[in-house]
Write a protein that holds these residues in place. Sequence first.
Motif, PDB file in Angstrom:
ATOM      1  N   THR A   9     -46.793 -30.611 -44.896  1.00 44.25           N
ATOM      2  CA  THR A   9     -46.538 -30.821 -43.480  1.00 44.25           C
ATOM      3  C   THR A   9     -47.593 -30.140 -42.610  1.00 44.25           C
ATOM      4  O   THR A   9     -48.285 -29.219 -43.049  1.00 44.25           O
ATOM      5  CB  THR A   9     -45.162 -30.240 -43.062  1.00 44.25           C
ATOM      6  OG1 THR A   9     -45.239 -28.811 -43.063  1.00 44.25           O
ATOM      7  CG2 THR A   9     -44.061 -30.694 -43.990  1.00 44.25           C
ATOM      8  N   THR A  35     -42.032 -27.025 -38.838  1.00 43.85           N
ATOM      9  CA  THR A  35     -41.077 -26.275 -38.018  1.00 43.85           C
ATOM     10  C   THR A  35     -39.764 -27.027 -37.884  1.00 43.85           C
ATOM     11  O   THR A  35     -38.671 -26.450 -38.010  1.00 43.85           O
ATOM     12  CB  THR A  35     -41.674 -26.010 -36.624  1.00 43.85           C
ATOM     13  OG1 THR A  35     -42.866 -25.237 -36.767  1.00 43.85           O
ATOM     14  CG2 THR A  35     -40.681 -25.261 -35.740  1.00 43.85           C
ATOM     15  N   ARG A  36     -39.859 -28.329 -37.645  1.00 44.16           N
ATOM     16  CA  ARG A  36     -38.644 -29.130 -37.473  1.00 44.16           C
ATOM     17  C   ARG A  36     -37.846 -29.234 -38.769  1.00 44.16           C
ATOM     18  O   ARG A  36     -36.613 -29.171 -38.757  1.00 44.16           O
ATOM     19  CB  ARG A  36     -39.004 -30.526 -36.952  1.00 44.16           C
ATOM     20  CG  ARG A  36     -39.501 -30.508 -35.502  1.00 44.16           C
ATOM     21  CD  ARG A  36     -39.604 -31.900 -34.918  1.00 44.16           C
ATOM     22  NE  ARG A  36     -40.629 -32.696 -35.563  1.00 44.16           N
ATOM     23  CZ  ARG A  36     -40.427 -33.888 -36.102  1.00 44.16           C
ATOM     24  NH1 ARG A  36     -39.220 -34.424 -36.108  1.00 44.16           N
ATOM     25  NH2 ARG A  36     -41.422 -34.554 -36.654  1.00 44.16           N
ATOM     26  N   LEU A  37     -38.536 -29.384 -39.896  1.00 47.06           N
ATOM     27  CA  LEU A  37     -37.834 -29.483 -41.175  1.00 47.06           C
ATOM     28  C   LEU A  37     -37.189 -28.153 -41.558  1.00 47.06           C
ATOM     29  O   LEU A  37     -36.078 -28.124 -42.099  1.00 47.06           O
ATOM     30  CB  LEU A  37     -38.796 -29.949 -42.266  1.00 47.06           C
ATOM     31  CG  LEU A  37     -39.170 -31.427 -42.234  1.00 47.06           C
ATOM     32  CD1 LEU A  37     -40.258 -31.735 -43.248  1.00 47.06           C
ATOM     33  CD2 LEU A  37     -37.944 -32.296 -42.513  1.00 47.06           C
ATOM     34  N   GLN A  74     -43.800 -38.856 -38.975  1.00 45.83           N
ATOM     35  CA  GLN A  74     -43.535 -37.576 -38.319  1.00 45.83           C
ATOM     36  C   GLN A  74     -42.721 -37.746 -37.046  1.00 45.83           C
ATOM     37  O   GLN A  74     -42.137 -36.784 -36.537  1.00 45.83           O
ATOM     38  CB  GLN A  74     -44.848 -36.829 -38.021  1.00 45.83           C
ATOM     39  CG  GLN A  74     -45.696 -37.425 -36.931  1.00 45.83           C
ATOM     40  CD  GLN A  74     -46.626 -38.505 -37.438  1.00 45.83           C
ATOM     41  OE1 GLN A  74     -46.504 -38.972 -38.571  1.00 45.83           O
ATOM     42  NE2 GLN A  74     -47.586 -38.906 -36.610  1.00 45.83           N
ATOM     43  N   SER A  75     -42.636 -38.967 -36.531  1.00 47.69           N
ATOM     44  CA  SER A  75     -41.860 -39.229 -35.320  1.00 47.69           C
ATOM     45  C   SER A  75     -40.366 -39.392 -35.604  1.00 47.69           C
ATOM     46  O   SER A  75     -39.562 -39.448 -34.667  1.00 47.69           O
ATOM     47  CB  SER A  75     -42.382 -40.486 -34.637  1.00 47.69           C
ATOM     48  OG  SER A  75     -42.330 -41.591 -35.525  1.00 47.69           O
ATOM     49  N   ASP A  96     -45.996 -28.764 -36.676  1.00 43.78           N
ATOM     50  CA  ASP A  96     -44.871 -29.332 -35.935  1.00 43.78           C
ATOM     51  C   ASP A  96     -43.784 -29.840 -36.868  1.00 43.78           C
ATOM     52  O   ASP A  96     -42.601 -29.489 -36.725  1.00 43.78           O
ATOM     53  CB  ASP A  96     -45.363 -30.464 -35.037  1.00 43.78           C
ATOM     54  CG  ASP A  96     -44.215 -31.162 -34.327  1.00 43.78           C
ATOM     55  OD1 ASP A  96     -43.594 -30.532 -33.461  1.00 43.78           O
ATOM     56  OD2 ASP A  96     -43.934 -32.337 -34.644  1.00 43.78           O
ATOM     57  N   CYS A  97     -44.167 -30.657 -37.836  1.00 43.27           N
ATOM     58  CA  CYS A  97     -43.169 -31.230 -38.744  1.00 43.27           C
ATOM     59  C   CYS A  97     -42.546 -30.146 -39.617  1.00 43.27           C
ATOM     60  O   CYS A  97     -41.338 -30.161 -39.876  1.00 43.27           O
ATOM     61  CB  CYS A  97     -43.809 -32.315 -39.613  1.00 43.27           C
ATOM     62  SG  CYS A  97     -42.602 -33.282 -40.541  1.00 43.27           S
ATOM     63  N   ALA A 111     -36.097 -25.882 -39.449  1.00 41.32           N
ATOM     64  CA  ALA A 111     -34.944 -25.718 -38.575  1.00 41.32           C
ATOM     65  C   ALA A 111     -33.780 -26.610 -39.015  1.00 41.32           C
ATOM     66  O   ALA A 111     -32.610 -26.260 -38.815  1.00 41.32           O
ATOM     67  CB  ALA A 111     -35.337 -26.047 -37.135  1.00 41.32           C
ATOM     68  N   ALA A 112     -34.107 -27.751 -39.635  1.00 37.59           N
ATOM     69  CA  ALA A 112     -33.062 -28.673 -40.090  1.00 37.59           C
ATOM     70  C   ALA A 112     -32.482 -28.277 -41.445  1.00 37.59           C
ATOM     71  O   ALA A 112     -31.571 -28.936 -41.944  1.00 37.59           O
ATOM     72  CB  ALA A 112     -33.620 -30.092 -40.168  1.00 37.59           C
ATOM     73  N   THR A 168     -36.479 -38.523 -36.769  1.00 34.86           N
ATOM     74  CA  THR A 168     -35.625 -37.361 -36.535  1.00 34.86           C
ATOM     75  C   THR A 168     -35.584 -36.497 -37.801  1.00 34.86           C
ATOM     76  O   THR A 168     -35.782 -37.004 -38.917  1.00 34.86           O
ATOM     77  CB  THR A 168     -34.190 -37.782 -36.198  1.00 34.86           C
ATOM     78  OG1 THR A 168     -33.621 -38.459 -37.337  1.00 34.86           O
ATOM     79  CG2 THR A 168     -34.165 -38.712 -34.994  1.00 34.86           C
ATOM     80  N   PRO A 169     -35.307 -35.193 -37.657  1.00 37.07           N
ATOM     81  CA  PRO A 169     -35.196 -34.337 -38.850  1.00 37.07           C
ATOM     82  C   PRO A 169     -34.161 -34.857 -39.837  1.00 37.07           C
ATOM     83  O   PRO A 169     -34.370 -34.791 -41.054  1.00 37.07           O
ATOM     84  CB  PRO A 169     -34.796 -32.981 -38.268  1.00 37.07           C
ATOM     85  CG  PRO A 169     -35.360 -32.977 -36.891  1.00 37.07           C
ATOM     86  CD  PRO A 169     -35.224 -34.398 -36.412  1.00 37.07           C
TER      87      PRO A 169
END
Length: 513
Positions: free
Chosen positions: A112, A118-120, A91-92, A115-116, A122-123, A94-95
């Motif tokens: 997920t 949301t990042r995925l 999870q650390s 947090d993960c 957005a990517a 980068t997207p």
Amino acid sequence: MASIVGEFISYSDRVRAAARLDPDKPALIDCGRVLSYAALVAGIDAFRGFLAERGVSPGQCIAVCAMNSLEYGLAYIGAVAAGVVVAPLPQSATPESLLAMIGDCGAVLVFTDTDCGTRLTAAGCRTPLVALGSVFEDLKSAPAAPDAPEVAPEGVFNIIYSSGTTGVPKGIVQSNAMRDAHVELARSCGYDFDSVTLVSTPLYSNTTLVSFLPTIALGGTAVLMRKFDAGQFLALSERHRVTHAMLVPVQYRRLMEFEKFGDFDLSSYREKFCTSAPFPAELKHDVLARWPGGLTEYYGMTEGGGLCILFAHEHPDKLHTVGRPAPDNDIRVIDEDGKELPPGEKGEIVGRSRGMMLGYHNRPETTSAAYWISPEGKRFMRSGDVGRFDEDGFLILMDRKKDVIISGGFNIYPSDLEDIIRSHPDVVDAAVVGITSKEWGETPAAFVVAREGNAEAIRAYANQRLGKLQRISRVQLVEQLPRNAIGKVLKRELRENFYDKEGLNQTCIGTSE
């Protein structure tokens, strides 16, 4: 220690057998929440139905990207029980790196946390995302599970992505038989039905999985930490009467330096384990002196092959080594030309055992390059590490092959220099890398975490104790060394940051030595 080779038993069958022995026993504990073995088995059966309803078939892959949790453990074990391949992702990362790994493993679903996810999103992740936090609720309405699939030893259990310390992560394909071998190894090293294992490293790491998965397969209890904290680790150890833990060296150091370490009752510990990064002899000695129970170090690779085991509590005079080859493991040392070397000579470590990867996912050429073929035609895994056997058959590690510094045609092993620097009373930690030199080709540069003192004084101290060819040309003080989630120093990052900070071209650095 007896042979660890036995008859293959599927992971799901092992968990079900444990549940029959004591259905109400806690299998997983997470922040006070408890999942019993009966609930775990019911959950993995429901998870098979959950996956089937979403069109996931045996042999396909799901990815999981999240912090440790009950839901993570259930999803991992449930997917395996459904014959589905699991790709646990860091999870650390980068997207962009996560998207590349999701594409590489061909995941049809990604589980997920918030947090993960949301990042995925957005990517622009196109693979369907499933919120782990709602899994238990979703399973209540899951359709009846299809018949459990047949599990073949050569079938794929999971795809573990390398730590990325040398570039783009590679997908390491591990078989059901390889994971079963890990369970039998754990049994031979003290895990059993009464084990209570404190899990403080991420579930995407093989370091964690070689402790977590056997604990559940053998009917023990796994207490999950979402993020390591020395005080919390010690408090949980006391509260749950923990018997086993797998830690990396940086965690041991933080625990032994924790001011209130001696205030906690750790008498329940039977065995502590360490792997994944160099474990300094003085730190092993401190653990043995102040922490009840045995201390066992594993040296091996996620890819499998050779495994060495050091029972430090049995061999206090061998703390500078990583032990002897485990039963049924064939470990040898070879030179640059692939010729086997006799004991005492330094070379690359290669190994062969029952527990070897099926290959790097989608990388046949990289897979082929990872093997050394012995004169008798057997396949060995190349470790990329340099070492030698002592007169008693204990393996002494020197360095990663790629980290060996070649200065003026001579090999310099950074670990030798790091040991000298760490002996300085003001030094907390150190890492040495090779930087480009016009005169010598490469020259050693040290990155040092110090309590006080200055860089030149530390350099002078080290160089007075080093041979002329080993002398350090630069010392740079840093607040901390960059490490990945399981404690490996990111030496590539140190080199890159050095050149960036100095404003230097990597092809035109000189040295005063």
